[in-house]
Scaffold this active site. Structure first.
Site, PDB file in Angstrom:
ATOM      1  N   GLU A  92      58.319   9.318  20.848  1.00 34.07           N
ATOM      2  CA  GLU A  92      58.281   7.847  20.954  1.00 34.07           C
ATOM      3  C   GLU A  92      58.556   7.379  22.378  1.00 34.07           C
ATOM      4  OE1 GLU A  92      61.075   6.507  17.960  1.00 34.07           O
ATOM      5  OE2 GLU A  92      59.504   6.508  16.445  1.00 34.07           O
TER       6      GLU A  92
ATOM      7  N   GLU B 260      55.174  10.986  11.834  1.00 33.07           N
ATOM      8  CA  GLU B 260      56.310  10.554  11.011  1.00 33.07           C
ATOM      9  C   GLU B 260      55.885   9.326  10.227  1.00 33.07           C
ATOM     10  OE1 GLU B 260      60.098   9.522  12.863  1.00 33.07           O
ATOM     11  OE2 GLU B 260      59.810  11.170  14.289  1.00 33.07           O
TER      12      GLU B 260
HETATM   13  C1  BG6 Z   1      61.759   7.592  14.517  1.00 34.40           C
HETATM   14  C2  BG6 Z   1      62.453   8.770  15.107  1.00 34.40           C
HETATM   15  O1  BG6 Z   1      62.005   6.538  15.378  1.00 34.40           O
HETATM   16  O2  BG6 Z   1      62.238   7.030  13.358  1.00 34.40           O
HETATM   17  C3  BG6 Z   1      63.340   9.537  14.147  1.00 34.40           C
HETATM   18  O3  BG6 Z   1      61.550   9.654  15.725  1.00 34.40           O
HETATM   19  C4  BG6 Z   1      64.069   8.545  13.256  1.00 34.40           C
HETATM   20  O4  BG6 Z   1      64.176  10.347  14.908  1.00 34.40           O
HETATM   21  C5  BG6 Z   1      63.049   7.771  12.464  1.00 34.40           C
HETATM   22  O5  BG6 Z   1      65.015   9.150  12.426  1.00 34.40           O
HETATM   23  C6  BG6 Z   1      63.645   6.771  11.491  1.00 34.40           C
HETATM   24  O6  BG6 Z   1      64.510   5.906  12.159  1.00 34.40           O
HETATM   25  P1  BG6 Z   1      66.013   5.714  11.697  1.00 34.40           P
HETATM   26  O7  BG6 Z   1      66.650   4.898  12.723  1.00 34.40           O
HETATM   27  O8  BG6 Z   1      65.938   5.052  10.382  1.00 34.40           O
HETATM   28  O9  BG6 Z   1      66.584   7.102  11.601  1.00 34.40           O
END
Ligand code: BG6
Length: 464
Positions: free
Chosen positions: A171, A362
Site C-alpha cells: 500500500e 487483499e
Molecule cells: C491493509 C493492510 O491495509 O488492510 C493489512 O495491508 C491490514 O495489513 C488490512 O490488516 C486491514 O486493515 P486493519 O486496519 O483492519 O487491520
C-alpha cells in the site's frame, strides 16, 4: 475462468508471526506501535514500558507455521501471500551479511508451500521497515533506499528460483501520506508535504532499482507494485464534485500508478506540486531508471470506497481520505463502506488506463466473531466475500486480466489500524483477546469451508 487463476489468502509477518526478537530478528516499525485507536497517524521510535504491542506475540505463526500451512493446504489454496520481514534478514538494515536464521525460516515456508502446490506470493515490505534505519537514515532517504536494494538482492538471489510472484511496498500510496493531518499550521503542513512527496519519489526510485535487479536475477518472475484501492465517487452530478473526484483519484491512485506503470510523472503533477509548494529533487538518471523499470502488474488491497464532495473537501484540502458519506452503502462496525460493485469498477478503471494484469491481493471483512462449541458461523463474512468475488468474475467477463484474488486473511491477526484482535478477518479463528490473553488455538470458521468450495468450483458456486 482460467484454471491458473490464483485463489489465494493473505497474511503478513508483523501482524501474525510474533517472536519479534527471536533468532536474531531486529525491531521493525510495527514492533514499536502500541495498541491504540489512532496508532497509524503517529510515528513511534521506541518500545515503551507498560504498553501492549500486538506484534510481539502476533498469533504465533512463527511457531505454528507448519500446522497453519497444513490448514492452507486443506483449504485447497492456489496461492498464499506472505511477507518477508526485512528485520529477520537485516536486523538493523545496515549489516554487511544477512541473518541466515531469518533466510532459513522463510526458505522452509516457501519449500513447504511448493510441496503443497501453493504458489507463494511474497511481499517484500509490509509495514516492517527496520526502525534503526528509520531513526538513523530517515525513512526512504537515499541511504535507506540503498539498504532496501541490498535486502532485495539477497532475497531475489535466495528465493528467485522458487518464487514467481512478488510485491514491493505494501500500500505504498497510503503509507507516508496518511501521516499528514490537516490540523497543523500551514508551515508545518508545507514541510510535511514536501517530505512526504520527496520520500515518495525515493520509493519510486527504490522500486525501480529493485525491478532492475529483479529482471536480471528472476527473469521468469513477475513483480508488482502494491496499492490500497481508493476509488472515489463524486458526491453529486454537480461538475465541481466531478472535478473533485478526478483530482482525488489522481492524488490517491493515479499519480502512483502513472509513475510505476507508465514510467514517468504525469502532466497534472506540475500544477499539483506547484499548488502544494512541493519541489522534488530528481536526476536525469532517475528519470531514465523509472522509464526503463516499470512494474509487471498491479496488486491492490480493496476494502472500501470514498466520496469526493467539493463543498466538504475544499475545507480539508489536505486530508488523506476525502470526507463524505455515501448514503447508498452500508458500513462495517469500523465505518468502512461495503461496496462489492466498486471492485468491478476499480478493476475496469485500472485495466482501461494501464492494460497490465491486476491482482486483488487483499479483500475481507473485519468483524467481531463469536465462538460456540468450537464453531464460528460467520455467514456475514461469507456474504461479503461472495458479493466481492461475483464482481471479480464480472470484471473478468468484462475482459479485465485478473491474475488472482486473495482473502485477507487466512487466519485472524492483529488489526493494523487499531491493534485489536477483535477486528477479525480470518477464515480460521485464533483464540486470543484484545489484551493478549488466550490459548492461540485455531478453529475453522464456516467461511473456510465455504471458500474451499469456491476454489474447488473455480468460482462457479458464487455465480448461482
Ligand atoms: C491493509 C493492510 O491495509 O488492510 C493489512 O495491508 C491490514 O495489513 C488490512 O490488516 C486491514 O486493515 P486493519 O486496519 O483492519 O487491520
Amino acid at each position: 475462468m482460467k484454471k491458473t487463476f490464483l485463489w489465494g489468502a493473505a497474511i503478513n509477518g508483523s501482524q501474525f508471526e510474533g517472536d519479534y526478537i527471536t533468532d536474531g530478528k531486529g525491531i521493525s516499525e510495527d514492533d514499536v506501535m502500541p495498541k491504540s485507536k489512532d496508532r497509524r497517524h503517529k510515528r513511534y521510535y521506541e518500545i515503551q514500558k507498560n504498553l501492549f504491542y500486538p506484534t510481539h506475540e502476533g498469533v504465533r505463526f512463527y511457531r505454528y507455521w507448519e500446522e497453519d500451512l497444513k490448514r492452507a493446504r486443506d483449504l485447497g489454496l492456489k496461492s498464499l501471500r506472505i511477507s518477508i520481514q526485512w528485520t529477520r534478514i537485516f536486523p538493523k538494515g545496515i549489516e554487511e551479511e544477512p541473518n541466515e536464521a531469518g533466510l532459513k525460516y522463510y526458505e522452509n515456508i516457501i519449500d513447504r508451500l511448493i510441496e503443497y502446490k501453493i504458489e507463494p506470493l511474497i511481499t517484500i515490505c509490509h509495514n516492517e521497515k527496520p526502525i534503526y534505519l528509520i531513526k538513523n537514515y530517515g525513512e526512504w532517504s537515499k541511504l535507506f533506499v540503498e539498504s532496501y536494494v541490498k535486502y532485495c538482492k539477497v532475497i531475489f538471489n535466495r528465493f528467485g528460483n522458487k518464487v514467481k510472484y512478488w510485491l514491493q511496498i505494501n500500500e505504498f500510496n497510503a503509507l507516508s501520506l496518511r501521516m499528514i493531518k490537516e490540523d497543523i499550521d500551514e508551515n508545518e503542513l508545507r514541510s510535511k508535504r514536501q517530505e512526504a512527496y520527496q520520500s515518495l519519489h525515493n520509493q519510486f526510485v527504490a522500486q525501480a532499482r529493485a525491478k532492475e535487479l529483479f529482471s536480471k536475477l528472476v527473469p521468469n518472475g513477475m513483480i508488482g507494485v502494491c496499492m490500497a484501492a481508493e476509488l472515489c465517487y463524486p458526491a453529486t452530478c454537480k461538475p465541481l464534485d466531478n472535478l473533485q473526484q478526478i483530482n482525488d483519484e489522481r492524488r490517491l491512485n493515479y499519480l502512483f500508478l502513472d509513475v510505476s506503470i507508465k514510467g514517468e510523472y504525469p502532466y497534472y503533477c506540475k500544477k499539483f506540486f506547484s499548488d502544494m509548494n512541493i519541489s522534488i529533487q530528481m536526476t536525469q538518471e532517475e528519470k531514465e531508471l523509472l522509464k526503463n523499470n516499470t512494474a509487471d502488474f498491479i496488486g491492490f488491497t480493496y476494502y472500501f470506497t470514498l466520496i469526493s464532495d467539493y463543498e466538504i473537501n475544499k475545507k480539508y484540502h489536505w486530508h488523506y481520505w476525502p470526507k463524505g458519506e455515501n448514503e447508498y452503502l452500508e458500513q462495517t462496525k469500523w465505518g468502512w463502506t461495503i461496496d462489492p460493485l466498486g471492485l468491478r469498477i476499480y478493476l475496469n478503471k485500472l485495466y482501461d488506463r494501464y492494460n497490465v494484469p491486476l491482482m486483488i491481493v487483499e479483500n475481507g471483512l473485519g468483524h467481531v466473531d463469536s465462538i460456540e462449541d468450537g464453531k464460528i458461523h460467520d455467514t456475514y463474512r461469507i456474504e461479503y466475500l461472495r458479493d466481492h468475488i461475483v464482481q471479480v468474475l464480472n470484471a473478468i467477463d468484462d475482459g479485465v486480466d485478473v491474475l488472482g484474488y486473495f482473502v485477507w486473511s487466512l487466519l485472524d491477526g492483529w488489526s493494523l489500524g487499531t491493534g485489536e484482535i477483535s477486528k477479525r478477518y480470518g477464515l480460521i479463528y485464533v483464540d486470543l483477546q484484545n489484551d493478549g490473553s488466550g490459548s492461540y488455538n485455531r478453529y475453522i470458521k464456516d467461511s473456510y469451508n465455504w471458500y474451499k468450495e469456491v476454489i474447488l468450483s473455480n468460482g462457479d458456486i458464487c455465480r448461482r
